[in-house]
Each structure stands twice: as structure tokens, then as C-alpha cells.
Scaffold this motif. Sequence first.
Motif, short mmCIF file in Angstrom:
data_model
loop_
_atom_site.label_atom_id
_atom_site.label_comp_id
_atom_site.label_asym_id
_atom_site.label_seq_id
_atom_site.Cartn_x
_atom_site.Cartn_y
_atom_site.Cartn_z
N ARG A 543 0.71 -1.26 -0.10
CA ARG A 543 -0.07 -0.10 0.07
C ARG A 543 0.91 1.12 0.06
O ARG A 543 0.64 2.21 -0.46
CB ARG A 543 -0.94 -0.11 1.33
CG ARG A 543 -2.24 -0.93 1.11
CD ARG A 543 -2.80 -1.09 2.36
NE ARG A 543 -4.06 -1.85 2.17
CZ ARG A 543 -4.74 -2.24 3.43
NH1 ARG A 543 -4.33 -2.09 4.50
NH2 ARG A 543 -5.66 -3.21 3.36
N ALA A 547 1.21 4.01 -3.16
CA ALA A 547 0.93 5.44 -2.83
C ALA A 547 2.08 6.39 -3.47
O ALA A 547 1.92 7.48 -3.81
CB ALA A 547 0.71 5.85 -1.37
N GLN A 550 2.29 6.53 -6.96
CA GLN A 550 1.20 7.66 -7.78
C GLN A 550 1.63 9.10 -7.64
O GLN A 550 1.10 9.73 -8.37
CB GLN A 550 -0.19 7.39 -7.16
CG GLN A 550 -0.67 5.72 -7.58
CD GLN A 550 -2.05 5.53 -6.64
OE1 GLN A 550 -2.30 5.98 -5.86
NE2 GLN A 550 -2.57 4.34 -7.34
N GLU A 551 2.26 9.22 -6.52
CA GLU A 551 2.47 10.95 -6.31
C GLU A 551 3.54 11.40 -7.04
O GLU A 551 3.60 12.51 -7.44
CB GLU A 551 2.82 10.87 -4.73
CG GLU A 551 1.63 10.93 -3.79
CD GLU A 551 1.90 10.80 -2.13
OE1 GLU A 551 3.09 11.22 -2.07
OE2 GLU A 551 0.99 10.83 -1.40
#
Length: 867
Positions: A543, A547, A550-551
Motif C-alpha cells: 500500500r 501511494a 502515484q504521487e
Amino acid sequence: MRLRSLSLRNFAGSEARDLDGFQPGLNVVVGDNEAGKSTLLLALRSALFQRHRAQTEVIRLLAPYGRQVRPEVVVEFETGGESYRLRKGFLQKPEAELTWATGSLTGEAVEERLAEIFRFNHSGARKAKEGDYPGAFGLLWADQGRAFQGLDLGQGRDAVAASLEGEVAQVLGGDRGRSLLLLAKARHDRFFTDRGRVSVNSPLKAVEDRLAELGRDLAERETLARSYQDKIERLHRQRDRLRGYERDDVVRAAERSLRAAEEALAGLGALQREADEAKRALRQAELAREASVERIRARETSTHAARRAEAQASETAERLAEGEARLTREAEALTHTEARVEAARALEERLAAHAGRAARRAEARQLAAALVAAEARHAQASALVEKRAAVSRSEPGFDAGLLKTLDALERAAREAAIRLEGASPVLRLLPLDGRGARADGSPLEAGSALRIDRPLRIDLDGFGTIEIEPGGDGETLRREADRAALALGAKLRAVGAPDADDARRRARENEERVRERDRLDAQVRLLVPEGLAALAETIAADRTRLADQQESEPADEDVGDWDGARRDLADAERSAGAARQSVARAREAVAALRSEAAHAGADAHRRAEELRDAERDRPHAALVADLAAADTERAGRALAFAQRRDALEAADPETARRTLESRQRALAAVREDQSRLQAEVATLEGELGSQGLVSLHPEIERLRGEIAAAEAQRQRLALEAEASRLLHQTLADAQREARESWLGPIKQRVAPYLRLLHAESDVEFDESTLEIAALRRRGTEERFDRLSMGAREQVAVVTRLALAEVLKRGGHPAAVILDDALVNTDEVRLQRMHMVLQRAADMGLQVIVLTCRERDFRDLGAPIIRL
């Protein structure tokens, strides 16, 4: 013969062994491999047939390895209506003892009595070897691994023949017939071998050898006589030739001819020397002319070489200029191509960065999908773990061990009750006139069964009281039954179960819970092999990584066609590579041309200098004048040589030389021939003086007389030999014809056995040896040695049993011993062989089977003796 018992002490590998209880019919001796079954057969053979004082290799092998002890054998047997006990000790203090109801023997007398009982003879026997059997026992006793090889009648052939003669009414004349055939065979063997050839020890061969020897001696004496006469005649001839040499004075005449030839040849020496001197002068003039010609030729060669070198240097310089121009063009093309490569590489790098960002986005999508799958597995595994916790609880003590214990206790109680019931008698009271009875105060119904398994008091109306004490082991068995029942009850109380069925039910429920728990554990391990905690950590880490990706990922820009850019870069790099190779080749070509131009210029300069130096030393015109002078000198020398040669040839030196050589050879030949004649005459005179022709004639006449006598003897022996051959052949043919009737009793006894094994079959025998020749099944004949090992084994055993019947009817001790004789037989045929063995037992034969496979003979219905 019937074997009753066999005992061994310190025999081979067995320290002590006692076997008894052998029955008249079938007997099976069972033992594992290496248990000593074959040792039993060896012991029996040694006891009956080996002398107790023998020291053969076979006897020495009877003692246990590495031990100085005495092997002993005790055999109890019956034969001829008498029971015997035989005891023998070997090697250490050997002894033998034979006892029977009315007498006993010891020592060598035992050996003679055994030979008489079992019909064999110790005297004249060859040295015993392992596996040897006297008489018919090689037929009756089949050693391990030999049954399928045939009958191995050996010495047993005579015993079978004697037994058969009783059944076919002396078809061969009995002992007298055999004696007659043996005498005829002895007379035949005196002259011939078994193959009909003249024997090396035959008297006919001896006479023929004597004739050959006398013939050689006669030929030698006649040759000596002829040689003596030839020498006398030659001596006369050689003496006549010597007298001719002396009469004609041949040697002196040859010497005179040789001196005349030597004087004629000496006069030609001066002419020959002058001719040789002229020839040497001519040769020197020719060499001088050849040297002048060679100098002119060398000068012309140098001139031509200098001109060619100058032309080569000019040509090389032109090619060097062309190569340098080509190198300049190739270098310019390489610079342009490398600029194209740099531009294509920059575009490719931008496209590679774009592809990396696309790969990271694809990785993020895969990570998201894997995260969803991992969360689903975690949820499913958590549900299975909760379900396992629900079924983990079980009652202590109720497990598989309890079931085994209950089964054992119940079995013990049941067996004790069965033994008690079997050992307890049953009493039934049948009173008359309505009278009653009571057992230990309790009324008994008329006709009811009362089992007596404990002390009992019975009151009978109108009779009195009966007290019964159970005998034997009844009280002990009742106590065992009570103890078994108490032990079962104690175990049930210990686990808190009202009865055994309840305990089994609860134990099975526990086992079912354990199996369900194991099944759930296996599902959890299959679903999450890394464990729930590790899976949870992996989910959390995935997870976070998702994240972060994606940033941090920026937006894409349009950079053009990725495939087209890669093709442009590849084309540019190929072009650059080709250009670099062209430049390299051009540089190599220029370097080679420069080296070649330098070498050509140096060679042209060197050759021009050499030509100028040669002209300074001796101009070309002077060389031409030298050649003209040499030609003049050679012509003069040639004329002088021709004059000297003509004068020598006119004197004919060849004829003079050949004449001298001929005279020399003639003188040497005459002298040699005279010396040889003198030596030969002396030799012949010496030889003739030491030999006497007269003494040879009586010796020749004597030899001729001996040859005539030997020839007469040879004719007489040849007639006797042919008569012995005819007599033996006639008797052998008669025996062969008579033997056809032998096969009747054998086939008659084989047939019932063979029908049990092979329907519609028959055995064919060799008429002369009685060995099995073939098996005929349904009209088809198969050679015995072509049958399978199992079929040969079965047919040999069947025939062995039939011949044992023949021997038994002839009064021969006939017990049959088979040592692992049916190891190659399948189950179906083995059952039929059981019927064959049972029939042999029914016919009065004792059959002993030694085997390591008890299961094969368990259904035979015969006594089993285990080792």
C-alpha cells in the motif's frame, strides 16, 4: 528305503541339528536360505557312501571352518524289512558303527555292509568329488540347482537296467547278457575307439607301426647301398679327369697364354696416357668458354633487372597517390555518418526515458491488482483460522491408543472366556418323576445346561448332595477370564466411559475433530504459505509503495515515434561501422603502398648501382672478346684430342683388355677345378674305405624277412579286429533292439504322473542312455534341452519318480530326495506337481522335499519339519 531320523554334530556350518519324525510317504523340510537344507543332504550322502577314514578334500570340507572338531552324523533308516542306526565320525578320531535288532558292526565292516545294503562298490572307485553319488542315488537324490538338467543317471543306469530286466523277462540275457556284451566291448576296445577308429594302444596299430618302422629301415639301407655304388662310379670318373689334366699340362698352357696377354696390354699404356692428357686439356678449354658465356649472360640479366625495378617503382608511386586520395574521401564520409549517429542516439535516450515512465505505471497497476488479491487471501485465511479454533477442543484420553487398548482388553477377555468355555464340561440334569435339583441353593430347571467352571454343590431331591470340583486348568482359566473382565472395566472407569461402545464413539469423535483441524491447517498453509503475519506486513508495504508511485510520477510529453527512432539509430550505427571499416581498410592499403613504394625505389637504386659497378670492372665489349678467344682455344684442344683418340682406337685396347681378363679367368678356373677334383677324390677314397657295401646286403635281406612276417601278423590281427568289430556291432544292435522293450515299463509308470501334469503327452527316452530326449505334447515333439527351465524341471522330477518305482520293484533302496527342485514352477503347475508327489507317496515311495518356500508346500498335506 525309509529315512526315519537324521542328527548332525559339528557338521559343515551346523553345530547341532536333530531331525526326526520322517514319515513313509511325503515329507517337507523347510528352512530359510543358508539354514542348512543342502547340508542335510551332504550329511546323509557322507554317512552312507563316504568312508569314515577317508581324508579327501570332500571329507576335509565337512568340518566347520577354522575349528578342529570331529563332524558326526547319526542316521536311522529302514530297508529290506530291517531297522538300522548308523553313526559315523570323520577326521578327528574317525569311527563308524552300525546297529540293528540282531547285530552290530564297527569300523571297515560298516562300510562293506553299507555297500551291500545300498548296492554300490567302494573298491576301484575314482577319487570322490562333491556331488558324486554311487549306484542309483544320483538319480534318486536331486541336488539343488540340478533337477532341470535331466536325470543324470550315471552309475544308476546299471541299477535301472537290472530292475527293468526283471520286468521284461531277461530280454538282454541278464548278467550273462551284459557280461557277453562287456566281453565283446573289451575285445572291440582292444582294437578300436568308441568312434570306430583304430586305437593308439591297439595291437594292430603296434604291428602297423612296426611295419612302418621296418619299411623306413629297409629304405635307409637300400639308399645307403645305392649311395655307395654311386660314390665308386664317381671316384673313377674324377680320377680319369685328373689324369687328363696331368697328361695335357693344362695349367702351364693357361699360364703361358696369360703372360702373352699381359705383354700385349702393357704396350697400349703410353697411347692411353696421351689420350687422357688431351682429354683433360679439352675439358679445361670448355670450362673456360662456359665461364665466359656465363659472365655475358649475368651482365644481360642485371641490365634487364635494373630496367624492371625502375618501372616497378614508377607504377607503385602512382598507386600510392590514388590510395591517399581514396583515404581522404573515406574519412570525410565517416565524419558525416558519426554526426548522424549522435543525433539518433539523443532521440533514443528521450524515448527510453518515456518508456521507463510507462513501465513504472504498468508496475503500479500490477501492484494494485496484487494488493487486492493479497487482501482477499488474508480475509479467507483469517476465516479458516477462526473455524479451526472452534474445532480444536477435544476430550483428553480418547485417542487411537485408547481404541487399541480397548481392543486388546476385549480380545483378551473374549479369548479367556472361550478357553474357559472349552475347558469347562457341561452338565445336564434329567430327573425322573418330577424330582427337583438346586445348584448352590438356586433351583435348576430339568434339562438345562450347567457349565462347570468353579466348585459347585448340587442338591438332588430323593438322592442327596453332589459336590463338583472342576479339574485341569478350569479354575486358572476362570481367574484369567475374571482378570480380563476386571481390567476392561478399570480402563473404562479411568476414562469415564459407561461402556466400551461409548468410549469408542467419543474416541472416534476426537479423531474426526483432529482430522478436521489438520485439514483446516493444510488449507491455511496452502492459501498463505508465508503465514498471516507476513502476509499482513506485505499488504501494508505494498500500500505504501503504491501511494509513493502515484504521487511521484510526472505527466508524459509527446516525444515522437519510438520504433522509428530506434530504426534510425540502428541504420546510422551500421553506416558508421561500415564507414569505419572502409577508413581502416584505406589506411591499411595506403600503409602497404607506402612500404611497397619505398622498397621498389630502394631496389631500383641498388640494381642501377650494381650495373654501373660491373661495367667499370669489365665492359660488355671485353666480355665478348673473351668469349671469342675461348672458342679458338677450345677448337685447338678438340683437334688434338681427336688425333690421340683415333690412334688409341686403332690399337684396339678393348680387345687386349678382354683377352687378358679371359686368360686370368681361365687359369683360375683350371686351378680351382684341379684342386676340387683332388679334394673330392680324397674324400671319396676316405668314405669308401670306412664303408662296406658287402655288410649292407645281409641287413637288407634280414629286414625284408621281418617285413614279410610282420605283414602276415598284421593280416591276422586285421581279421581278428574286424571280427571283434562285427561281434560288438551285432550284440550292440541286438541290445538296441531289446532296449525298445525297456521303455515300456518306464513309459507305463511315467504316464500316470505325466497325465497329472500335461494332458495328452509322453516322454521320449534315449535308447542307449535312458536319458530324457524329448517331450511329445499333442503330437508335437520338443527336445528336452529346448524346453523352458520350469518344464524341464517338472518332466525330470516326474521321470525320476517313475524310475524310482522301477528301482523299488527291483529291490533297490529307493527313497527320493528333492533339494529345491521346483523353484522354477508356476502356481498352477505347482498344484499339479503336488498331486504328482502325492501319487508317488501312494505308490509306496518315501519322498523328502527340501525347500525354503514353505507357502509352496503348505497345501501339500504332508508333515512339515522346520529347521
